[in-house]
Design a protein around this motif. Structure first.
Motif, short mmCIF file in Angstrom:
data_model
loop_
_atom_site.label_atom_id
_atom_site.label_comp_id
_atom_site.label_asym_id
_atom_site.label_seq_id
_atom_site.Cartn_x
_atom_site.Cartn_y
_atom_site.Cartn_z
N UNK A 373 -9.95 -24.40 -44.68
CA UNK A 373 -9.63 -24.53 -43.25
C UNK A 373 -8.66 -25.69 -43.02
N UNK A 374 -8.92 -26.81 -43.67
CA UNK A 374 -8.03 -27.97 -43.52
C UNK A 374 -6.66 -27.70 -44.14
N UNK A 375 -6.64 -26.97 -45.25
CA UNK A 375 -5.35 -26.62 -45.84
C UNK A 375 -4.52 -25.79 -44.86
N UNK A 376 -5.17 -24.87 -44.18
CA UNK A 376 -4.45 -24.05 -43.21
C UNK A 376 -3.85 -24.90 -42.09
N UNK A 377 -4.60 -25.90 -41.64
CA UNK A 377 -4.11 -26.78 -40.57
C UNK A 377 -2.96 -27.64 -41.08
N UNK A 378 -3.14 -28.25 -42.25
CA UNK A 378 -2.12 -29.15 -42.79
C UNK A 378 -0.83 -28.40 -43.10
N UNK A 388 -1.90 -23.59 -33.89
CA UNK A 388 -2.45 -22.81 -32.78
C UNK A 388 -3.96 -22.73 -32.99
N UNK A 389 -4.71 -23.32 -32.07
CA UNK A 389 -6.16 -23.38 -32.23
C UNK A 389 -6.76 -22.01 -32.50
N UNK A 390 -6.35 -21.02 -31.73
CA UNK A 390 -6.97 -19.69 -31.82
C UNK A 390 -6.82 -19.09 -33.21
N UNK A 396 -11.23 -18.85 -39.54
CA UNK A 396 -12.30 -19.59 -40.20
C UNK A 396 -13.58 -19.66 -39.39
N UNK A 397 -13.62 -18.92 -38.28
CA UNK A 397 -14.84 -18.79 -37.46
C UNK A 397 -15.42 -20.16 -37.12
N UNK A 398 -14.59 -20.97 -36.49
CA UNK A 398 -15.03 -22.30 -36.08
C UNK A 398 -14.45 -22.63 -34.70
N UNK A 399 -15.05 -23.59 -34.05
CA UNK A 399 -14.53 -24.13 -32.80
C UNK A 399 -13.64 -25.32 -33.16
N UNK A 400 -12.33 -25.17 -33.01
CA UNK A 400 -11.39 -26.17 -33.51
C UNK A 400 -11.69 -27.56 -32.96
N UNK A 401 -11.83 -27.68 -31.64
CA UNK A 401 -12.00 -29.00 -31.03
C UNK A 401 -13.31 -29.65 -31.46
N UNK A 423 -2.18 -29.61 -26.16
CA UNK A 423 -2.61 -28.93 -24.94
C UNK A 423 -3.77 -28.00 -25.29
N UNK A 424 -4.14 -27.13 -24.34
CA UNK A 424 -5.31 -26.28 -24.57
C UNK A 424 -5.11 -25.27 -25.69
N UNK A 425 -3.85 -24.97 -26.02
CA UNK A 425 -3.60 -23.93 -27.02
C UNK A 425 -3.41 -24.48 -28.42
N UNK A 426 -3.03 -25.76 -28.54
CA UNK A 426 -2.82 -26.27 -29.89
C UNK A 426 -2.12 -27.61 -29.94
N UNK A 427 -1.60 -27.91 -31.12
CA UNK A 427 -0.89 -29.17 -31.39
C UNK A 427 0.55 -28.83 -31.75
N UNK A 428 1.48 -29.49 -31.10
CA UNK A 428 2.90 -29.28 -31.37
C UNK A 428 3.51 -30.61 -31.82
#
Length: 461
Positions: A373-378, A388-390, A396-401, A423-428
């Motif tokens: 999951x962290x690899x996907x984010x990084x 994109x949080x969603x 990965x079936x998790x609540x990002x925040x 913002x509510x949708x993600x990190x830019x």
């Protein structure tokens, strides 16, 4: 053109950090992961849906160099005895045969890279034999990206033509710096005229992409001398430029002990050189790909960035979709399924394993769900500059925040510094933050946050 970021900001983020050619990073590999674990990963690929649908990437490590470059931190063997190459090729063949014994022959390959060391240490005939062996065992696609690293001191126009005839369509010249005093200080003398002539030959032959590697922070470098190198490189107009900051770690890399610390530029001079490089290449029309890579707008790497198709593997940024990577040769690193593996780092250990009919895996890692999951984010941050949080939540079936609550606090701090927008949708990642994307990605590195000893890594600047 003025620099889009201030020298003060460059200094602030001058901290050690991983380059994230993988996550977790290679320093987290463990010896508990060995050849049986790697064979299991190969078997799972063979039996899974990716067997023929998803092409492989191949990396072949050629460790030999004729002379020592003092700055080098690569795994290499310094020798002028070219007869050492033939036995090494035989061991590479054994390693490939052990792979095909599990995978079967004919696995599709979309990317092939020869690195080192100096791959052009091999003779033309040895390169022909190596490529023929790989093609007998793997199905290298007609349009595959085939690249090779080149020491300009070891090739001629005739050799470049041989490389093209063998199917290499991308080449990378190790330049580092054109200043004669700097070249003497690092024991790598190669005149600008020599490189310029080779680049002209490469263009005439028709390679798809020509890369030039540069290093700032070398001994005897000054902002004034480096400005001349930048001007010379820009005039050569390579398709891609890789600009690395020199990491002086003599306690880890023995060759660097020959570099006099008093001859190294200070932090202020390094920041000035990086600032100069950013201005010089952006002014010359290059696109800043990320971290320390630049490309002309028409190059495939720049196109991939515009289209959101950038990927990252052990060779750096890539246009190829994320795929399994088989590393061949001493010290080579691979990625198969949810595992990483690295071959034995010494020639004796590598050959001993193969003599016993065993894959020469010395260490590796089986990734946990958290790692994945962290690899996907990084990788989303490093390659697309956004998360994109969603998409992470669905994959990965998790609540990002909630899952990344501590990391989101760090994002708020980086947002205050103008590095990201949340913002509510993600990190830019912002245009300014893109220059420090490693610092942004580091916040999601669980291992790094738990272990603040970062001396093992190069500095971001």
């Amino acid at each position: 053109m003025t620099l889009p970021i201030s020298p003060e900001l460059l200094r602030k983020f001058d901290v050690p950090g991983p380059r994230y050619t993988s996550y977790p990073t290679a320093d987290r590999f463990v010896e508990a992961f060995g050849a049986p674990d790697y064979e299991q990963a190969l078997a799972q690929r063979r039996d899974g849906p990716a067997a023929l649908a998803t092409p492989l990437s191949l990396y072949v490590h050629v460790p030999f160099c004729e002379s020592l470059c003092y700055y080098c931190a690569c795994n290499k063997i310094i020798t002028k005895h070219h007869d050492r190459a033939a036995p090494y090729l035989r061991y590479l063949t054994r390693e490939v045969e052990l792979h095909t014994a599990v995978l079967g022959t004919g696995q599709p390959v979309s990317q092939l890279h020869l690195g080192g060391g100096t791959p052009t240490f091999l003779s033309d005939q040895e390169l022909r034999e190596l490529l023929a062996m790989l093609r007998r065992n793997f199905a290298v696609a007609p349009g595959a990206e085939c690249s090779i690293e080149i020491d300009p001191r070891t090739v001629t126009a005739e050799r470049l033509q041989v490389l093209a005839d063998l199917g290499f369509n991308r080449i990378s010249f190790g330049v580092q710096d054109f200043d004669p005093d700097v070249q003497k200080a690092v024991h790598r003398v190669q005149p600008h005229a020599q490189v310029a002539a080779l680049m002209e030959d490469a263009r005439r032959i028709g390679f798809d992409s020509i890369n030039v590697d540069l290093i700032y922070g070398l001994p005897r470098q000054t902002p004034e001398s480096f400005a001349r190198t930048l001007s010379q490189v820009a005039s050569l107009r390579p398709d891609r430029i890789a600009l690395y900051g020199y990491a002086h770690l003599p306690e880890r890399f023995k060759p660097q002990r020959r570099i006099l610390s008093v001859e190294l530029p200070g932090a202020g001079a390094k920041v000035a050189m990086l600032s100069q490089a950013l201005v010089a290449f952006l002014s010359a029309g290059y696109v800043y790909i990320g971290m320390d890579h630049f490309a002309l707008p028409g190059d495939a790497l720049a196109v991939a960035k515009r289209q959101g198709r950038l990927h990252r593997n052990f060779q750096g940024y890539s246009t190829q979709p994320d795929c399994d990577l088989i590393g061949l040769g001493v010290s080579a690193i691979g990625k198969v399924g949810a595992t990483y593996s690295q071959n034995a780092k010494t020639m004796d250990e590598y050959c001993d394993d193969l003599d016993q009919g065993r894959l020469p895996v010395a260490r590796g890692l089986a990734l946990s769900r958290d790692d994945l999951a962290r690899r996907a984010v990084i990788m989303a941050l490093m390659c697309q500059g956004q998360v994109v949080f969603e998409s992470i939540e669905l994959a990965w079936l998790l609540d990002f925040r909630a899952y990344f609550a501590a990391e989101m606090e760090q994002m708020r701090e980086l947002e205050d510094k103008g590095m990201v927008v949340v913002d509510d949708s993600g990190i830019q990642v912002t245009a300014q933050g893109w220059f420090f994307v490693r610092a942004v990605a580091m916040q999601f590195d669980r291992y790094l946050q738990a272990d603040r000893n970062r001396a093992r890594f190069s500095r971001i600047i």
